[in-house]
Design a protein around this motif. Structure first.
Motif, PDB file in Angstrom:
ATOM      1  N   ASP A  87      16.073 -40.670   7.683  1.00  0.00           N
ATOM      2  CA  ASP A  87      15.932 -40.443   9.120  1.00  0.00           C
ATOM      3  C   ASP A  87      14.780 -39.519   9.509  1.00  0.00           C
ATOM      4  O   ASP A  87      14.498 -39.374  10.701  1.00  0.00           O
ATOM      5  N   VAL A  88      14.149 -38.883   8.541  1.00  0.00           N
ATOM      6  CA  VAL A  88      13.138 -37.867   8.841  1.00  0.00           C
ATOM      7  C   VAL A  88      11.830 -38.233   8.153  1.00  0.00           C
ATOM      8  O   VAL A  88      11.805 -38.550   6.961  1.00  0.00           O
ATOM      9  N   ALA A  89      10.740 -38.202   8.908  1.00  0.00           N
ATOM     10  CA  ALA A  89       9.439 -38.579   8.353  1.00  0.00           C
ATOM     11  C   ALA A  89       8.812 -37.449   7.552  1.00  0.00           C
ATOM     12  O   ALA A  89       8.102 -37.689   6.566  1.00  0.00           O
ATOM     13  N   CYS A  90       9.056 -36.193   7.982  1.00  0.00           N
ATOM     14  CA  CYS A  90       8.421 -35.059   7.316  1.00  0.00           C
ATOM     15  C   CYS A  90       9.139 -33.770   7.706  1.00  0.00           C
ATOM     16  O   CYS A  90       9.971 -33.749   8.621  1.00  0.00           O
ATOM     17  N   LEU A  91       8.796 -32.707   7.008  1.00  0.00           N
ATOM     18  CA  LEU A  91       9.391 -31.394   7.205  1.00  0.00           C
ATOM     19  C   LEU A  91       8.281 -30.358   7.306  1.00  0.00           C
ATOM     20  O   LEU A  91       7.194 -30.537   6.746  1.00  0.00           O
ATOM     21  N   ALA A  92       8.568 -29.264   8.011  1.00  0.00           N
ATOM     22  CA  ALA A  92       7.605 -28.170   8.081  1.00  0.00           C
ATOM     23  C   ALA A  92       8.354 -26.910   8.497  1.00  0.00           C
ATOM     24  O   ALA A  92       9.401 -26.972   9.146  1.00  0.00           O
ATOM     25  N   GLY A  93       7.798 -25.764   8.124  1.00  0.00           N
ATOM     26  CA  GLY A  93       8.392 -24.499   8.527  1.00  0.00           C
ATOM     27  C   GLY A  93       7.320 -23.466   8.750  1.00  0.00           C
ATOM     28  O   GLY A  93       6.228 -23.531   8.167  1.00  0.00           O
ATOM     29  N   HIS A  94       7.618 -22.500   9.596  1.00  0.00           N
ATOM     30  CA  HIS A  94       6.669 -21.444   9.950  1.00  0.00           C
ATOM     31  C   HIS A  94       6.827 -20.282   8.981  1.00  0.00           C
ATOM     32  O   HIS A  94       7.875 -19.643   8.934  1.00  0.00           O
ATOM     33  N   SER A  95       5.785 -20.021   8.183  1.00  0.00           N
ATOM     34  CA  SER A  95       5.784 -18.924   7.215  1.00  0.00           C
ATOM     35  C   SER A  95       6.958 -19.080   6.253  1.00  0.00           C
ATOM     36  O   SER A  95       7.002 -20.038   5.498  1.00  0.00           O
ATOM     37  N   LEU A  96       7.938 -18.169   6.258  1.00  0.00           N
ATOM     38  CA  LEU A  96       9.069 -18.318   5.341  1.00  0.00           C
ATOM     39  C   LEU A  96       9.770 -19.649   5.542  1.00  0.00           C
ATOM     40  O   LEU A  96      10.412 -20.182   4.613  1.00  0.00           O
ATOM     41  N   GLY A  97       9.675 -20.224   6.741  1.00  0.00           N
ATOM     42  CA  GLY A  97      10.290 -21.515   7.015  1.00  0.00           C
ATOM     43  C   GLY A  97       9.760 -22.627   6.136  1.00  0.00           C
ATOM     44  O   GLY A  97      10.422 -23.666   5.979  1.00  0.00           O
ATOM     45  N   GLU A  98       8.591 -22.435   5.539  1.00  0.00           N
ATOM     46  CA  GLU A  98       8.072 -23.439   4.615  1.00  0.00           C
ATOM     47  C   GLU A  98       8.960 -23.523   3.374  1.00  0.00           C
ATOM     48  O   GLU A  98       9.172 -24.616   2.829  1.00  0.00           O
ATOM     49  N   TYR A  99       9.493 -22.382   2.928  1.00  0.00           N
ATOM     50  CA  TYR A  99      10.441 -22.384   1.814  1.00  0.00           C
ATOM     51  C   TYR A  99      11.706 -23.144   2.215  1.00  0.00           C
ATOM     52  O   TYR A  99      12.266 -23.900   1.413  1.00  0.00           O
ATOM     53  N   THR A 100      12.168 -22.935   3.436  1.00  0.00           N
ATOM     54  CA  THR A 100      13.336 -23.649   3.934  1.00  0.00           C
ATOM     55  C   THR A 100      13.082 -25.148   3.935  1.00  0.00           C
ATOM     56  O   THR A 100      13.932 -25.943   3.516  1.00  0.00           O
ATOM     57  N   ALA A 101      11.912 -25.545   4.420  1.00  0.00           N
ATOM     58  CA  ALA A 101      11.559 -26.959   4.455  1.00  0.00           C
ATOM     59  C   ALA A 101      11.563 -27.565   3.051  1.00  0.00           C
ATOM     60  O   ALA A 101      12.056 -28.675   2.833  1.00  0.00           O
ATOM     61  N   LEU A 102      11.039 -26.821   2.096  1.00  0.00           N
ATOM     62  CA  LEU A 102      10.989 -27.316   0.720  1.00  0.00           C
ATOM     63  C   LEU A 102      12.384 -27.418   0.115  1.00  0.00           C
ATOM     64  O   LEU A 102      12.685 -28.369  -0.609  1.00  0.00           O
ATOM     65  N   ALA A 103      13.242 -26.457   0.429  1.00  0.00           N
ATOM     66  CA  ALA A 103      14.629 -26.551  -0.041  1.00  0.00           C
ATOM     67  C   ALA A 103      15.338 -27.734   0.613  1.00  0.00           C
ATOM     68  O   ALA A 103      16.098 -28.455  -0.038  1.00  0.00           O
TER      69      ALA A 103
END
Length: 313
Positions: A87-103
């Motif tokens: 359902d999701v084409a891609c992920l992204a996060g702001h600063s530490l949120g990038e770690y969240t996106a990768l998890a």
């Protein structure tokens, strides 16, 4: 509809965040239990009950925000049938949120994300002596203008663009004297608003080099998988899927500019027309609406938000 899930960074934390979600959904509680176990402490109680000054500490805020976001994701998966791969084409996060996106994308586990963010927060805090660094927000100029102001202000010290958040919001970071000079220069150039930020360290500038080295060492000991969908890296403003490229981008991110405006524009150019901010606050939702006015954007962080999310089963 082409969706992206996005994840907030530091500053979005608040006492009580995700408490209602944990009370309502066992999937959220499991995430908080996993993060607490990974860190060997009751971080979730700090999230739910405070005190605020302790939650705001970089070492606590970073893993706490990740936990809030991934708890929200797990609830959406269980309650609304959300499937990242489908359902999701891609992920992204702001600063530490990038770690969240990768998890969220399966590059590493929640446990690894919690431990990495605890280490990242501590390393960033140690990198510069208290009071020696500063950050300031410039409201109005584009990133190029803000970069010119920073370069003029540096004067042999450090003053760099830390965040290009979009919508005329650029954050500078560096030594305290240089950032103060940047405010004076900005005001002389007619910048609409220029203010010092209440932060504990000058993030995302070259003063963070020791923290970048700490993250290089830490990441070298963590197995990274290929994310199930592309994750847009802050420093590249583009998608990454190769584990070694991800590792390099996370290290570069500590001292590099968070190119959030460009990340959002790149996702939109790739066809994303719906952005879902998962976790605490609505900061990124507001930025997206101003960067890409034609896109749909909304935040999910409460049981009510979950109920309003479309059922995708």
């Amino acid at each position: 509809m082409t969706r992206a899930c996005i994840f907030p960074g530091q500053g979005s934390q608040s006492v009580g965040m995700s408490r209602a979600l944990a009370d309502a959904f066992p999937q959220a509680r499991l995430v908080f239990e996993e993060v607490d176990a990974a860190l060997g402490e009751n971080l979730s109680r700090l999230m739910f009950e405070g005190p605020a000054d302790e939650l705001t500490l970089t070492t606590n805020a970073q893993p706490a925000l990740m936990a809030a976001s991934l708890a929200t994701l797990r609830v959406l998966e269980a309650e609304r049938g959300l499937d990242i791969g489908r359902d999701v084409a891609c992920l992204a996060g702001h600063s530490l949120g990038e770690y969240t996106a990768l998890a969220a994308g399966g590059t590493f586990s929640i446990t690894d994300a919690a431990r990495l963010l605890r280490l990242r927060g501590a390393a960033m805090q140690r990198a510069v002596a208290p009071g020696a660094g500063a950050m300031a927000a410039l409201i109005g100029p584009d990133a190029e203008t803000a970069g010119a102001i920073a370069a003029e202000a540096a004067g042999g010290e450090v003053c760099e663009v830390a965040n290009d958040n979009g919508a005329g919001q650029v954050v500078l970071s560096g030594t305290k004297a240089a950032v103060e000079r940047a405010l004076t220069i900005a005001q002389a150039r007619g910048v609409r608003r220029a203010v010092m930020l209440n932060v504990s360290a000058p993030f995302h500038c070259s003063l963070m080099e020791s923290a970048a080295e700490a993250m290089r060492d830490a990441l070298s000991g963590v197995a990274l998988g290929v994310p199930i969908v592309p994750v847009y890296a802050n420093v590249l403003a583009g998608p990454v899927t190769d584990p070694e490229a991800i590792r390099a981008a996370l290290v570069a991110q500590v001292t590099g500019t968070v190119r959030w405006r460009e990340c959002v524009l790149a996702m939109a150019s790739a066809g994303v027309d719906s952005f879902h901010e998962l976790g605490a606050g609505k900061v990124l939702t507001g930025l997206v609406k101003r960067i890409v006015p034609t896109a749909a954007a909304g935040a999910v962080g409460t049981p009510e938000d979950v109920a309003a999310f479309p059922d995708l089963r």
